[in-house]
Design an enzyme around this catalytic site. Structure first.
Site, short mmCIF file in Angstrom:
data_model
loop_
_atom_site.label_atom_id
_atom_site.label_comp_id
_atom_site.label_asym_id
_atom_site.label_seq_id
_atom_site.Cartn_x
_atom_site.Cartn_y
_atom_site.Cartn_z
N GLY A 1 1.01 -1.08 0.29
CA GLY A 1 -0.24 0.12 0.05
C GLY A 1 0.71 1.52 -0.06
CG HIS B 94 0.84 6.81 5.63
ND1 HIS B 94 1.90 7.33 5.95
CD2 HIS B 94 0.29 5.34 5.36
CE1 HIS B 94 2.45 6.71 6.57
NE2 HIS B 94 2.29 5.79 6.13
CB CYS C 166 5.25 1.95 7.27
SG CYS C 166 5.15 3.56 5.80
CG LEU C 167 6.71 0.74 1.27
CD1 LEU C 167 5.69 1.10 0.28
CD2 LEU C 167 7.67 0.21 0.99
CG HIS D 158 0.01 1.45 7.54
ND1 HIS D 158 0.88 1.08 7.66
CD2 HIS D 158 0.58 1.94 5.90
CE1 HIS D 158 1.18 1.20 8.21
NE2 HIS D 158 1.71 1.65 6.74
CD GLU D 159 -0.70 2.50 2.96
OE1 GLU D 159 -0.61 3.93 2.61
OE2 GLU D 159 -0.14 1.67 3.05
CD GLN E 142 2.99 5.78 2.94
OE1 GLN E 142 1.84 5.34 2.58
NE2 GLN E 142 4.03 5.47 3.53
#
Length: 157
Positions: free
Chosen positions: A46, A134, A88-89, A130-131, A51
């Site tokens: 995701g 963000h 997480c990225l 999660h996304e 991000q």
């Protein structure tokens, strides 16, 4: 399409609230295409627009059962709970245990502005949450369970 740079946890943009998308045009479509390519290149499941430096309510997801684009997403129903490791990225090399629902129903627009309902269980539900977090300036590290905080794993330890 182009690979975008993924901002990391030190960047203050990650703590800002993303604005709704109002224009469904070529600029949005390019962002979506770039986010898709960036997510796959980084081997993520995701990615939120913030991000890659854009404060817009845009998310792309693929947990292995197909690519999804969510614009202006909102969680409208959730149930169950599970504690599992999350990463997480934007927080490379770390993970921690986070409690998330096992089922989530999301209302979101597609790239043309049409509203639809999406459902996810287990990993997909976790990814949706999660996304969407963000988009509100929340990182998974804010939700690591206190009793498991010492379990945050750093790469190389």
């Amino acid at each position: 399409m182009a690979i975008r740079n993924i901002v990391t946890k030190q960047d203050p943009i990650l703590r800002k609230t993303s604005r709704p998308v109002e224009r469904f045009n070529d600029k949005l479509w390019q962002l979506l295409d770039d986010m898709k390519e960036t997510m796959y290149k980084a081997q993520g499941v995701g990615l939120a627009a913030v991000q890659v430096g854009f404060l817009r309510r845009v998310v792309v997801v693929d947990v292995g059962d197909g690519y999804l684009e969510l614009i202006n997403p909102e969680i409208i129903e959730m149930s169950g709970e599970e504690i599992a490791d999350e990463g997480c990225l934007s927080v490379p090399g770390e993970s921690g245990k986070v409690k998330r629902p096992t089922y989530v129903k999301v209302r979101a627009q597609n790239r043309n502005g049409a509203w639809r309902i999406l459902e996810g269980t287990d990993l997909k539900a976790r990814c949706f949450c999660h996304e969407i977090d963000h988009l509100d300036g929340i990182l998974y590290t804010d939700k690591v369970i206190p009793e498991a905080a010492e379990d945050i794993i750093k790469a190389g330890e």
